[in-house]
Design an enzyme around this catalytic site. Structure first.
Site, short mmCIF file in Angstrom:
data_model
loop_
_atom_site.label_atom_id
_atom_site.label_comp_id
_atom_site.label_asym_id
_atom_site.label_seq_id
_atom_site.Cartn_x
_atom_site.Cartn_y
_atom_site.Cartn_z
N GLU A 1 0.83 -1.21 0.00
CA GLU A 1 0.00 0.00 0.00
C GLU A 1 0.86 1.27 0.00
OE1 GLU A 1 -1.30 1.97 3.47
OE2 GLU A 1 -1.24 0.12 4.66
N LYS B 1 -3.82 -1.06 14.59
CA LYS B 1 -3.22 -0.02 15.43
C LYS B 1 -3.63 -0.23 16.89
CE LYS B 1 -4.45 3.18 12.25
NZ LYS B 1 -4.75 4.49 11.69
O1 LIG Z 1 -0.23 3.13 11.57
C1 LIG Z 1 -0.93 3.19 10.57
N1 LIG Z 1 -1.80 2.18 10.26
C2 LIG Z 1 -2.62 2.23 9.18
C3 LIG Z 1 -2.60 3.30 8.35
C4 LIG Z 1 -3.48 3.44 7.15
O2 LIG Z 1 -4.79 3.77 7.59
C5 LIG Z 1 -5.73 2.97 6.90
C6 LIG Z 1 -7.01 2.83 7.67
O3 LIG Z 1 -7.59 4.08 7.77
P1 LIG Z 1 -9.06 4.29 8.34
O4 LIG Z 1 -9.01 3.94 9.80
O5 LIG Z 1 -9.35 5.76 8.11
O6 LIG Z 1 -9.96 3.38 7.56
C7 LIG Z 1 -5.02 1.66 6.65
O7 LIG Z 1 -5.58 0.95 5.59
C8 LIG Z 1 -3.61 2.13 6.35
O8 LIG Z 1 -3.50 2.48 4.99
C9 LIG Z 1 -1.72 4.39 8.68
O9 LIG Z 1 -1.66 5.40 7.98
N2 LIG Z 1 -0.91 4.29 9.77
#
Ligand SMILES: O=c1[nH]cc([C@@H]2O[C@H](COP(=O)(O)O)[C@@H](O)[C@H]2O)c(=O)[nH]1
Length: 246
Positions: free
Chosen positions: A51, A214
């Site tokens: 990604e 996370k």
């Molecule tokens: O520590 C991190 N984990 C995940 C992401 C990114 O955040 C996305 C998920 O975002 P949201 O919670 O807005 O769906 C994941 O798919 C990944 O690309 C990030 O930037 N930093």
């Protein structure tokens, strides 16, 4: 010979447009597959999708570029071809060259964080989009890459269940004054922040290998949600689902 009716010719045109949208090997593709990735896919070599939100939003420049290059090198050292995925000037790119990786790394947060729901907007407005897990899975599946490696996937945010009560009260007050159903629905949905990564995992046949979710997320609820989506979750060399610290 009878000429085709206007409706059948417009149907043919629509089908041809659709095929242009979906066929990555077309001479004027709306999805660009790099020569290396394309060759690997056609000769059956293993390809690993990566990604790009982690590059643009996860770390500052230059650390992000170094990490992206290091991850690609690890994939290569293990006999596979890396395919970092991003949208550049409105064109989804499957496999970035060094120049494109550097461009994205320098853009940082000015690249749009692009989840599945944002793809149409980023492509239509010819913007630069860094793909999250959901959007990367979408493109990987489209070109036939079955495996995707990342740091942290999104999940269910904490305390949504408490927010629900308070926000629903506010929404009901709004509804009483405005009689607007849309606001009611919007506020109710805002109460539960669930990443679209989780629904994508349930519907797109791509195996995602990640460091976990996370640590700030609600891990038990994330696992419940994945179970409801029919996602097989397996931990490597541990019985606990790992939290991703960053
Ligand atoms: O520590 C991190 N984990 C995940 C992401 C990114 O955040 C996305 C998920 O975002 P949201 O919670 O807005 O769906 C994941 O798919 C990944 O690309 C990030 O930037 N930093």
């Amino acid at each position: 010979m009878a000429s085709s009716s206007p409706s059948s010719s417009s149907a043919v045109k629509r089908l041809s447009n659709l095929s242009n949208h979906l066929c990555p090997t077309n001479s004027n593709p709306l999805v660009k597959v790099s020569a290396q990735v394309s060759q690997a896919l056609s000769t059956g070599l293993p390809v690993v999708a990566l990604e790009s939100t982690i590059i643009s939003h996860g770390m500052p420049y230059l650390q992000n570029l170094e990490t992206a290059k290091e991850v690609e090198a690890i994939v290569r050292d293990n006999g596979a071809v890396p395919a970092t995925i991003a949208i550049l000037d409105g064109v989804p790119c499957i496999g970035l060259n060094l120049e494109q990786l550097e461009r994205l790394a320098r853009m940082g947060k000015s690249a749009q964080k692009t989840a599945r729901k944002d793809i149409a907007y980023v492509v239509a407005t010819k913007r630069n989009g860094a793909t999250t897990v959901s959007a990367t899975m979408f493109f990987a599946a489209m070109v036939g890459i079955p495996v995707f490696v990342t740091g942290g996937v999104g999940g269910v945010h904490r305390h949504g269940e408490h927010a629900c009560g308070l926000i629903q009260k506010i929404a009901r007050i709004f509804y009483a004054f405005t009689n607007c159903n849309f606001l009611l629905l919007m506020f109710q949905n805002a109460a539960m922040d669930i990443s679209s990564d989780l629904t994508e995992l349930g519907r797109t046949p791509v195996a995602v290998v990640s460091a976990g979710v996370k640590s700030i997320l609600d891990i038990p609820r994330t696992l419940e949600y994945l179970e409801a989506q029919g996602v097989c979750v397996a931990a490597y060399k541990t019985n606990e689902f790992p939290a991703f610290f960053y």
